[in-house]
Scaffold this active site. Structure first.
Site, PDB file in Angstrom:
ATOM      1  N   PRO A  16       0.793  -1.229   0.000  1.00 48.31           N
ATOM      2  CA  PRO A  16       0.000   0.000   0.000  1.00 48.31           C
ATOM      3  C   PRO A  16       0.828   1.284   0.000  1.00 48.31           C
ATOM      4  O   PRO A  16       1.888   1.340   0.628  1.00 48.31           O
ATOM      5  CB  PRO A  16      -0.821  -0.108   1.281  1.00 48.31           C
ATOM      6  CG  PRO A  16      -0.106  -1.100   2.126  1.00 48.31           C
ATOM      7  CD  PRO A  16       0.529  -2.056   1.173  1.00 48.31           C
ATOM      8  N   ASN A  17       0.311   2.250  -0.728  1.00 54.01           N
ATOM      9  CA  ASN A  17       0.863   3.611  -0.813  1.00 54.01           C
ATOM     10  C   ASN A  17       2.133   3.714  -1.651  1.00 54.01           C
ATOM     11  O   ASN A  17       2.623   4.817  -1.894  1.00 54.01           O
ATOM     12  CB  ASN A  17       1.107   4.219   0.592  1.00 54.01           C
ATOM     13  CG  ASN A  17      -0.165   4.312   1.387  1.00 54.01           C
ATOM     14  OD1 ASN A  17      -1.140   4.886   0.905  1.00 54.01           O
ATOM     15  ND2 ASN A  17      -0.202   3.728   2.573  1.00 54.01           N
ATOM     16  N   ARG A  24       5.219  10.932  -2.296  1.00 52.51           N
ATOM     17  CA  ARG A  24       5.059  10.531  -0.896  1.00 52.51           C
ATOM     18  C   ARG A  24       6.385  10.687  -0.133  1.00 52.51           C
ATOM     19  O   ARG A  24       7.339   9.963  -0.401  1.00 52.51           O
ATOM     20  CB  ARG A  24       4.654   9.055  -0.888  1.00 52.51           C
ATOM     21  CG  ARG A  24       4.503   8.481   0.485  1.00 52.51           C
ATOM     22  CD  ARG A  24       4.264   6.989   0.430  1.00 52.51           C
ATOM     23  NE  ARG A  24       4.172   6.462   1.773  1.00 52.51           N
ATOM     24  CZ  ARG A  24       4.427   5.225   2.115  1.00 52.51           C
ATOM     25  NH1 ARG A  24       4.768   4.341   1.198  1.00 52.51           N
ATOM     26  NH2 ARG A  24       4.328   4.852   3.365  1.00 52.51           N
ATOM     27  N   TYR A  29      11.525   8.475   0.996  1.00 54.17           N
ATOM     28  CA  TYR A  29      11.433   7.408  -0.017  1.00 54.17           C
ATOM     29  C   TYR A  29      12.080   7.762  -1.356  1.00 54.17           C
ATOM     30  O   TYR A  29      12.143   6.907  -2.243  1.00 54.17           O
ATOM     31  CB  TYR A  29       9.955   7.047  -0.227  1.00 54.17           C
ATOM     32  CG  TYR A  29       9.307   6.501   1.029  1.00 54.17           C
ATOM     33  CD1 TYR A  29       9.763   5.316   1.594  1.00 54.17           C
ATOM     34  CD2 TYR A  29       8.257   7.173   1.656  1.00 54.17           C
ATOM     35  CE1 TYR A  29       9.187   4.813   2.757  1.00 54.17           C
ATOM     36  CE2 TYR A  29       7.671   6.673   2.811  1.00 54.17           C
ATOM     37  CZ  TYR A  29       8.143   5.502   3.356  1.00 54.17           C
ATOM     38  OH  TYR A  29       7.578   5.006   4.502  1.00 54.17           O
ATOM     39  N   ASN A  80       8.070  -5.663  -1.488  1.00 56.52           N
ATOM     40  CA  ASN A  80       8.068  -4.555  -0.541  1.00 56.52           C
ATOM     41  C   ASN A  80       6.638  -4.485  -0.015  1.00 56.52           C
ATOM     42  O   ASN A  80       5.758  -3.916  -0.668  1.00 56.52           O
ATOM     43  CB  ASN A  80       8.464  -3.233  -1.209  1.00 56.52           C
ATOM     44  CG  ASN A  80       8.506  -2.099  -0.196  1.00 56.52           C
ATOM     45  OD1 ASN A  80       8.030  -2.245   0.928  1.00 56.52           O
ATOM     46  ND2 ASN A  80       9.062  -0.966  -0.597  1.00 56.52           N
ATOM     47  N   ALA A  83       3.480  -0.916   4.565  1.00 55.65           N
ATOM     48  CA  ALA A  83       3.027  -0.941   5.966  1.00 55.65           C
ATOM     49  C   ALA A  83       2.623  -2.343   6.425  1.00 55.65           C
ATOM     50  O   ALA A  83       2.684  -2.657   7.624  1.00 55.65           O
ATOM     51  CB  ALA A  83       1.862   0.027   6.135  1.00 55.65           C
ATOM     52  N   HIS A  86       4.692  -4.665   8.837  1.00 55.19           N
ATOM     53  CA  HIS A  86       4.687  -4.572  10.294  1.00 55.19           C
ATOM     54  C   HIS A  86       3.401  -5.094  10.917  1.00 55.19           C
ATOM     55  O   HIS A  86       3.270  -5.091  12.143  1.00 55.19           O
ATOM     56  CB  HIS A  86       4.902  -3.105  10.705  1.00 55.19           C
ATOM     57  CG  HIS A  86       5.928  -2.396   9.867  1.00 55.19           C
ATOM     58  ND1 HIS A  86       7.256  -2.773   9.876  1.00 55.19           N
ATOM     59  CD2 HIS A  86       5.831  -1.370   8.963  1.00 55.19           C
ATOM     60  CE1 HIS A  86       7.934  -1.991   9.019  1.00 55.19           C
ATOM     61  NE2 HIS A  86       7.086  -1.138   8.458  1.00 55.19           N
ATOM     62  N   GLU A 104      12.856  -9.597   0.633  1.00 58.10           N
ATOM     63  CA  GLU A 104      12.088  -8.467   1.177  1.00 58.10           C
ATOM     64  C   GLU A 104      12.890  -7.177   0.950  1.00 58.10           C
ATOM     65  O   GLU A 104      14.091  -7.136   1.241  1.00 58.10           O
ATOM     66  CB  GLU A 104      11.879  -8.712   2.682  1.00 58.10           C
ATOM     67  CG  GLU A 104      11.170  -7.583   3.406  1.00 58.10           C
ATOM     68  CD  GLU A 104      11.073  -7.860   4.919  1.00 58.10           C
ATOM     69  OE1 GLU A 104      11.391  -8.993   5.365  1.00 58.10           O
ATOM     70  OE2 GLU A 104      10.713  -6.924   5.655  1.00 58.10           O
ATOM     71  N   HIS A 106      12.911  -2.821   1.341  1.00 58.37           N
ATOM     72  CA  HIS A 106      12.351  -1.532   1.800  1.00 58.37           C
ATOM     73  C   HIS A 106      13.235  -0.416   1.283  1.00 58.37           C
ATOM     74  O   HIS A 106      14.464  -0.519   1.345  1.00 58.37           O
ATOM     75  CB  HIS A 106      12.303  -1.471   3.330  1.00 58.37           C
ATOM     76  CG  HIS A 106      11.488  -2.564   3.917  1.00 58.37           C
ATOM     77  ND1 HIS A 106      10.118  -2.539   3.898  1.00 58.37           N
ATOM     78  CD2 HIS A 106      11.854  -3.743   4.472  1.00 58.37           C
ATOM     79  CE1 HIS A 106       9.672  -3.671   4.434  1.00 58.37           C
ATOM     80  NE2 HIS A 106      10.700  -4.416   4.792  1.00 58.37           N
ATOM     81  N   SER A 108      13.424   2.622   2.573  1.00 56.27           N
ATOM     82  CA  SER A 108      14.027   3.288   3.724  1.00 56.27           C
ATOM     83  C   SER A 108      14.671   2.258   4.646  1.00 56.27           C
ATOM     84  O   SER A 108      14.367   1.060   4.563  1.00 56.27           O
ATOM     85  CB  SER A 108      12.952   4.072   4.488  1.00 56.27           C
ATOM     86  OG  SER A 108      11.973   3.184   5.004  1.00 56.27           O
ATOM     87  N   ARG A 113      14.074   4.154  11.853  1.00 58.16           N
ATOM     88  CA  ARG A 113      12.841   4.927  11.922  1.00 58.16           C
ATOM     89  C   ARG A 113      12.059   4.602  13.203  1.00 58.16           C
ATOM     90  O   ARG A 113      12.625   4.086  14.161  1.00 58.16           O
ATOM     91  CB  ARG A 113      12.027   4.660  10.650  1.00 58.16           C
ATOM     92  CG  ARG A 113      12.818   5.063   9.387  1.00 58.16           C
ATOM     93  CD  ARG A 113      12.014   4.875   8.129  1.00 58.16           C
ATOM     94  NE  ARG A 113      10.834   5.732   8.132  1.00 58.16           N
ATOM     95  CZ  ARG A 113       9.805   5.567   7.299  1.00 58.16           C
ATOM     96  NH1 ARG A 113       9.819   4.576   6.401  1.00 58.16           N
ATOM     97  NH2 ARG A 113       8.768   6.375   7.361  1.00 58.16           N
TER      98      ARG A 113
HETATM   99  C1  DQA Z   1       8.570   0.833   3.404  1.00 58.85           C
HETATM  100  C2  DQA Z   1       8.735   1.027   4.910  1.00 58.85           C
HETATM  101  C3  DQA Z   1       7.420   0.829   5.632  1.00 58.85           C
HETATM  102  O1  DQA Z   1       7.598   1.026   7.028  1.00 58.85           O
HETATM  103  C4  DQA Z   1       6.392   1.816   5.147  1.00 58.85           C
HETATM  104  O2  DQA Z   1       5.140   1.597   5.777  1.00 58.85           O
HETATM  105  C5  DQA Z   1       6.258   1.830   3.668  1.00 58.85           C
HETATM  106  C6  DQA Z   1       7.453   1.699   2.843  1.00 58.85           C
HETATM  107  C7  DQA Z   1       9.856   1.190   2.627  1.00 58.85           C
HETATM  108  O3  DQA Z   1       9.938   0.835   1.466  1.00 58.85           O
HETATM  109  O4  DQA Z   1      10.746   1.840   3.180  1.00 58.85           O
HETATM  110  O5  DQA Z   1       5.176   2.036   3.136  1.00 58.85           O
HETATM  111  O6  DQA Z   1       8.289  -0.540   3.152  1.00 58.85           O
END
Ligand code: DQA
Length: 148
Positions: A16-17, A24, A29, A80, A83, A86, A104, A106, A108, A113
């Protein structure tokens, strides 16, 4: 004559997102959009003859269904989960059904964080985890599959 080698089928999943990348929190990011990342992944896969399937969903159940389908359709998964990393036992359980490499990613460094981002359910099903390298992390994940 030896049988032709089937192309490696790599499924790249985004949670998501991530469709909002570029707009964003660019300070977290980066400025690349998800389309930029997809194009870079396609450029990496093409000369290798890989069959790359790049997808994004804002819906947990859709991601679960795609992971289930990967049992038949993929030789490796790069994910990836955003959210859902977690929160999602459902995505973990789906990934545990796979017996192919799962990487996996990410953008960031989740460990630098907020505390709630430090734990990943998904990592329990991952062959490896790459975080903190921005969009390049996707290519690092694909590169890891070269030798898998
Ligand atoms: C993320 C890190 C996650 O904590 C966050 O909710 C994201 C992006 C990353 O790519 O750094 O949506 O997966």
């Amino acid at each position: 004559m030896p049988a032709p080698i089937a192309p490696k089928r790599v499924l790249v999943l985004n949670g998501p997102n991530l469709n909002m990348l570029g707009r964003r929190q660019p300070e977290v990011y980066g400025h690349d959009t998800l389309e930029d990342i997809r194009d870079a992944c396609v450029d990496f896969a093409a000369p290798r003859g890989w069959d790359l399937d790049f997808r994004q969903s804002n819906h947990e159940g859709e991601l679960v269904s795609w992971i289930q389908e990967a049992r038949e359709n993929a030789d490796a998964v790069v994910i990836n989960p955003a959210a859902y990393t977690h929160t999602s036992v459902a995505i973990l359980d789906a990934l545990l059904l796979l017996d192919i490499p799962v990487i996996e990613v990410h953008l960031s460094n989740i460990h630098k964080r907020e505390a709630f981002r430090h734990h990943s359910f998904v990592s329990q099903a991952a062959s490896g985890v790459i975080c903190g390298f921005g969009a390049k992390g996707y290519l690092m994940a694909l590169a890891s599959l070269d030798s898998m």
